[in-house]
Design a protein around this motif. Structure first.
Motif, PDB file in Angstrom:
ATOM      1  N   GLU A  13     -49.703 -63.876   4.805  1.00 37.75           N
ATOM      2  CA  GLU A  13     -50.012 -62.496   5.192  1.00 37.75           C
ATOM      3  C   GLU A  13     -51.440 -62.148   4.767  1.00 37.75           C
ATOM      4  OE1 GLU A  13     -48.033 -60.417   6.924  1.00 37.75           O
ATOM      5  OE2 GLU A  13     -46.571 -62.043   7.066  1.00 37.75           O
ATOM      6  N   ILE A  14     -52.066 -61.276   5.532  1.00 41.81           N
ATOM      7  CA  ILE A  14     -53.388 -60.755   5.181  1.00 41.81           C
ATOM      8  C   ILE A  14     -53.315 -59.240   5.285  1.00 41.81           C
ATOM      9  CG2 ILE A  14     -55.816 -60.585   5.855  1.00 41.81           C
ATOM     10  CD1 ILE A  14     -55.215 -63.236   4.657  1.00 41.81           C
ATOM     11  N   ASN A  15     -53.688 -58.563   4.222  1.00 41.14           N
ATOM     12  CA  ASN A  15     -53.737 -57.107   4.263  1.00 41.14           C
ATOM     13  C   ASN A  15     -54.818 -56.612   3.311  1.00 41.14           C
ATOM     14  OD1 ASN A  15     -52.649 -57.023   1.615  1.00 41.14           O
ATOM     15  ND2 ASN A  15     -50.565 -57.028   2.404  1.00 41.14           N
ATOM     16  N   GLY A  16     -54.996 -55.298   3.268  1.00 48.98           N
ATOM     17  CA  GLY A  16     -56.063 -54.730   2.465  1.00 48.98           C
ATOM     18  C   GLY A  16     -55.899 -54.968   0.982  1.00 48.98           C
ATOM     19  N   VAL A  17     -54.649 -54.969   0.495  1.00 44.86           N
ATOM     20  CA  VAL A  17     -54.415 -55.189  -0.929  1.00 44.86           C
ATOM     21  C   VAL A  17     -54.845 -56.597  -1.323  1.00 44.86           C
ATOM     22  CG1 VAL A  17     -52.679 -55.278  -2.750  1.00 44.86           C
ATOM     23  CG2 VAL A  17     -52.543 -53.507  -0.992  1.00 44.86           C
ATOM     24  N   ILE A  18     -54.469 -57.582  -0.511  1.00 39.40           N
ATOM     25  CA  ILE A  18     -54.873 -58.971  -0.788  1.00 39.40           C
ATOM     26  C   ILE A  18     -56.389 -59.092  -0.774  1.00 39.40           C
ATOM     27  CG2 ILE A  18     -54.773 -61.358   0.036  1.00 39.40           C
ATOM     28  CD1 ILE A  18     -52.044 -60.650   1.302  1.00 39.40           C
ATOM     29  N   THR A  19     -57.020 -58.534   0.247  1.00 39.20           N
ATOM     30  CA  THR A  19     -58.471 -58.617   0.376  1.00 39.20           C
ATOM     31  C   THR A  19     -59.172 -57.976  -0.814  1.00 39.20           C
ATOM     32  OG1 THR A  19     -58.296 -58.561   2.794  1.00 39.20           O
ATOM     33  CG2 THR A  19     -60.435 -58.026   1.842  1.00 39.20           C
ATOM     34  N   ALA A  20     -58.744 -56.764  -1.184  1.00 43.01           N
ATOM     35  CA  ALA A  20     -59.385 -56.052  -2.291  1.00 43.01           C
ATOM     36  C   ALA A  20     -59.175 -56.772  -3.616  1.00 43.01           C
ATOM     37  CB  ALA A  20     -58.836 -54.632  -2.376  1.00 43.01           C
ATOM     38  N   THR A  21     -57.957 -57.278  -3.836  1.00 41.15           N
ATOM     39  CA  THR A  21     -57.653 -57.941  -5.097  1.00 41.15           C
ATOM     40  C   THR A  21     -58.423 -59.241  -5.244  1.00 41.15           C
ATOM     41  OG1 THR A  21     -55.431 -56.970  -5.057  1.00 41.15           O
ATOM     42  CG2 THR A  21     -55.802 -58.795  -6.568  1.00 41.15           C
ATOM     43  N   LEU A  22     -58.480 -60.029  -4.175  1.00 39.26           N
ATOM     44  CA  LEU A  22     -59.217 -61.282  -4.241  1.00 39.26           C
ATOM     45  C   LEU A  22     -60.714 -61.042  -4.413  1.00 39.26           C
ATOM     46  CD1 LEU A  22     -57.444 -63.561  -1.601  1.00 39.26           C
ATOM     47  CD2 LEU A  22     -57.255 -63.612  -4.091  1.00 39.26           C
ATOM     48  N   ASP A  23     -61.241 -59.999  -3.792  1.00 39.47           N
ATOM     49  CA  ASP A  23     -62.656 -59.694  -3.971  1.00 39.47           C
ATOM     50  C   ASP A  23     -62.936 -59.337  -5.423  1.00 39.47           C
ATOM     51  OD1 ASP A  23     -65.316 -58.903  -2.372  1.00 39.47           O
ATOM     52  OD2 ASP A  23     -64.988 -57.458  -3.994  1.00 39.47           O
ATOM     53  N   LEU A  24     -62.089 -58.506  -6.019  1.00 41.74           N
ATOM     54  CA  LEU A  24     -62.258 -58.158  -7.427  1.00 41.74           C
ATOM     55  C   LEU A  24     -62.150 -59.393  -8.302  1.00 41.74           C
ATOM     56  CD1 LEU A  24     -62.444 -56.218  -9.814  1.00 41.74           C
ATOM     57  CD2 LEU A  24     -59.981 -55.789  -9.566  1.00 41.74           C
ATOM     58  N   ALA A  25     -61.146 -60.236  -8.038  1.00 41.35           N
ATOM     59  CA  ALA A  25     -60.950 -61.444  -8.833  1.00 41.35           C
ATOM     60  C   ALA A  25     -62.159 -62.365  -8.744  1.00 41.35           C
ATOM     61  CB  ALA A  25     -59.686 -62.165  -8.369  1.00 41.35           C
ATOM     62  N   ARG A  26     -62.693 -62.549  -7.535  1.00 43.12           N
ATOM     63  CA  ARG A  26     -63.865 -63.420  -7.367  1.00 43.12           C
ATOM     64  C   ARG A  26     -65.069 -62.887  -8.143  1.00 43.12           C
ATOM     65  NH1 ARG A  26     -62.001 -63.456  -1.753  1.00 43.12           N
ATOM     66  NH2 ARG A  26     -61.238 -65.558  -1.200  1.00 43.12           N
ATOM     67  N   ASN A  27     -65.289 -61.591  -8.068  1.00 38.38           N
ATOM     68  CA  ASN A  27     -66.437 -61.015  -8.772  1.00 38.38           C
ATOM     69  C   ASN A  27     -66.282 -61.112 -10.285  1.00 38.38           C
ATOM     70  OD1 ASN A  27     -68.663 -59.622  -7.077  1.00 38.38           O
ATOM     71  ND2 ASN A  27     -66.784 -59.167  -5.959  1.00 38.38           N
ATOM     72  N   LEU A  28     -65.071 -60.943 -10.770  1.00 42.25           N
ATOM     73  CA  LEU A  28     -64.840 -61.106 -12.203  1.00 42.25           C
ATOM     74  C   LEU A  28     -65.034 -62.563 -12.618  1.00 42.25           C
ATOM     75  CD1 LEU A  28     -61.733 -58.787 -12.568  1.00 42.25           C
ATOM     76  CD2 LEU A  28     -63.970 -58.422 -13.644  1.00 42.25           C
ATOM     77  N   SER A  29     -64.590 -63.485 -11.768  1.00 41.41           N
ATOM     78  CA  SER A  29     -64.781 -64.910 -12.046  1.00 41.41           C
ATOM     79  C   SER A  29     -66.265 -65.245 -12.119  1.00 41.41           C
ATOM     80  CB  SER A  29     -64.093 -65.742 -10.967  1.00 41.41           C
ATOM     81  OG  SER A  29     -64.279 -67.123 -11.186  1.00 41.41           O
ATOM     82  N   ARG A  30     -67.055 -64.679 -11.209  1.00 40.95           N
ATOM     83  CA  ARG A  30     -68.504 -64.922 -11.226  1.00 40.95           C
ATOM     84  C   ARG A  30     -69.160 -64.389 -12.497  1.00 40.95           C
ATOM     85  NH1 ARG A  30     -68.589 -62.558  -5.295  1.00 40.95           N
ATOM     86  NH2 ARG A  30     -67.975 -64.413  -4.103  1.00 40.95           N
ATOM     87  N   ARG A  31     -68.534 -63.394 -13.105  1.00 42.84           N
ATOM     88  CA  ARG A  31     -69.059 -62.810 -14.335  1.00 42.84           C
ATOM     89  C   ARG A  31     -68.577 -63.565 -15.571  1.00 42.84           C
ATOM     90  NH1 ARG A  31     -71.405 -57.954 -13.759  1.00 42.84           N
ATOM     91  NH2 ARG A  31     -70.829 -57.252 -15.857  1.00 42.84           N
ATOM     92  N   GLY A  32     -67.918 -64.705 -15.345  1.00 36.66           N
ATOM     93  CA  GLY A  32     -67.558 -65.576 -16.460  1.00 36.66           C
ATOM     94  C   GLY A  32     -66.144 -65.445 -16.983  1.00 36.66           C
ATOM     95  N   HIS A  33     -65.315 -64.643 -16.354  1.00 36.97           N
ATOM     96  CA  HIS A  33     -63.938 -64.475 -16.806  1.00 36.97           C
ATOM     97  C   HIS A  33     -63.028 -65.518 -16.163  1.00 36.97           C
ATOM     98  CE1 HIS A  33     -65.249 -60.726 -18.604  1.00 36.97           C
ATOM     99  NE2 HIS A  33     -65.735 -60.345 -17.430  1.00 36.97           N
ATOM    100  N   THR A  34     -61.950 -65.861 -16.845  1.00 36.69           N
ATOM    101  CA  THR A  34     -60.977 -66.823 -16.330  1.00 36.69           C
ATOM    102  C   THR A  34     -59.869 -66.048 -15.622  1.00 36.69           C
ATOM    103  OG1 THR A  34     -61.438 -68.362 -18.137  1.00 36.69           O
ATOM    104  CG2 THR A  34     -59.382 -68.680 -16.909  1.00 36.69           C
ATOM    105  N   ILE A  35     -59.648 -66.397 -14.353  1.00 39.27           N
ATOM    106  CA  ILE A  35     -58.723 -65.630 -13.512  1.00 39.27           C
ATOM    107  C   ILE A  35     -57.529 -66.479 -13.087  1.00 39.27           C
ATOM    108  CG2 ILE A  35     -58.483 -64.269 -11.411  1.00 39.27           C
ATOM    109  CD1 ILE A  35     -60.470 -63.093 -13.447  1.00 39.27           C
TER     110      ILE A  35
END
Length: 395
Positions: A13-35
């Motif tokens: 499934e693809i929806n706005g919640v998945i998109t928003a959550t993955l975008d947040l997770a990716r940006n946090l990962s880029r900032r050095g956090h383990t996701i």
């Protein structure tokens, strides 16, 4: 920090919640956090172990047949709890009031780990509740108990976030003792710069012209697709150059295709079905549309509208608080459910070049608000605050 996101509905499934959550997770990962991405397991993702370097933790599940993609998981899953403990997860962030969210609540309370809930969707709306009870006559009864149900999750969470101010105010009113923060959904705005030319787009979709409007989302009751099609038909009969494209799928697609045919718009209302998210963003479908249109009144800062804004599209939307929040001179509004008024706004933006340019420029200015890196920074501050309150080392 070591952060686990609990995502109730996941691929395919693809929806706005998945998109928003993955975008947040990716940006946090880029900032050095383990996701870690905790998701319900299904056969389509059996071999999916990581996304962009983030580990996917799959929890055994089975289908509910309540709503597409919603699956049951066992809230006391020992394998999941052992994994979270072994990985020394410091933040538990869940995205919906269902069984994975309950797992986060159980584990967080037992180990005194901060629990963050993002209230993404106004699930107490009638059209969502009807998926659960099937019979419209039972909706008022279920609605009466819905806030009791949501309260079980909200009261047990340490911090609640909402993408829209509107939803945040509702939660503060109902749960005055809870810490509620408004943080917008985020997105990587640079991805909208890479797209096909109009000529390439028209080779694939010959009907696509400069008066083509677009909707992206589920073809479901909750999106008021019938109102949108009827409003378009009203405008389309006055301007034969107008087209409407719907990207997405859902339980009411066949019914809506029949409605378009009944209104004489079969060849001018195009149902494209599901388009892979990355393909959609680079296809030009959004970038060259005349405007983004939706008649939905159940949104809580929808990602599809944010993506349209980031593409510089004007909006034609229902005049409801959640949509008004997304307007800074970039939208035309119509009374919720008023097909004729919707049609008039479509005609206005289709025929008034100066207005179209003005609204487009306003959307481009507004896009910076949703830059994913900025949103991740806000959550990072929130997570650190939650850890400090628990007396947990942030590093």
């Amino acid at each position: 920090m070591r952060i686990a996101f609990f995502i109730e509905v996941f691929y395919p499934e693809i929806n706005g919640v998945i998109t928003a959550t993955l975008d947040l997770a990716r940006n946090l990962s880029r900032r050095g956090h383990t996701i870690f991405l905790v998701v319900p397991k299904n056969k389509q993702i059996a071999d999916l172990d990581q996304i962009d370097g983030m580990e996917v933790v799959k929890v055994s599940s089975f289908s509910t047949f309540i709503y597409p993609g919603v699956r049951w998981t066992w809230p006391w899953d020992r394998k999941l709890f052992r994994k979270l403990k072994e990985e020394k997860v410091q933040i538990l962030h869940f995205t919906g009031p269902w069984t994975l969210g309950w797992s986060a609540l159980i584990f967080g309370k037992k180990h005194s780990i901060p629990i963050i809930q993002t209230f993404h969707t106004m699930l107490n709306e009638d059209t969502y509740l009807q998926y659960l009870v099937k019979l419209r006559a039972l909706v008022p009864i279920v609605r009466a108990g819905s806030w009791w149900y949501f309260g079980k999750y909200i009261q047990r969470s340490d911090i609640i976030t909402t993408p829209s101010r509107f939803a945040g105010e509702i939660l503060k009113e109902r749960f005055p003792d809870k810490e509620v923060h408004h943080i917008s959904n985020g997105i990587d705005t640079s991805i909208f710069l890479r797209h096909r030319s109009l000529e390439e787009l028209q080779k694939q979709y010959p009907f696509y012209n400069t008066k083509t409007f677009i909707f992206v989302g589920r073809i479901g009751l909750e999106k008021s697709i019938d109102v949108m099609i009827e409003g378009f038909a009203y405008a389309g009969k006055r301007d034969p150059a107008l087209n409407l494209v719907l990207v997405g799928d859902g339980p009411n697609r066949e019914e809506m295709e029949e409605l378009a045919e009944k209104l004489g718009m079969k060849d001018r209302v195009q149902f494209l079905g599901k388009v892979p998210h990355e393909d959609l963003l680079t296809s030009g479908l959004l970038q060259y549309a005349r405007a983004f249109v939706t008649a939905s009144v159940t949104e809580n800062q929808p990602m599809t509208v944010i993506e349209a804004i980031c593409c510089g599209l004007p909006l034609v939307v229902a005049k409801v608080p959640s949509m008004e929040e997304l307007s800074e001179g970039n939208a035309l509004f119509f009374p919720a459910g008023d097909e004729k008024a919707l049609g008039e706004q479509l005609l206005e933006i289709a025929e008034n070049e100066e207005l179209h340019k003005e609204l487009s420029e306003a959307s481009r200015r507004l896009a910076d608000r949703f830059e994913g890196a900025r949103v991740a920074e806000q959550f990072e501050v929130l997570y650190r605050s939650a850890l400090e309150k628990k007396g947990i080392d942030c590093e």
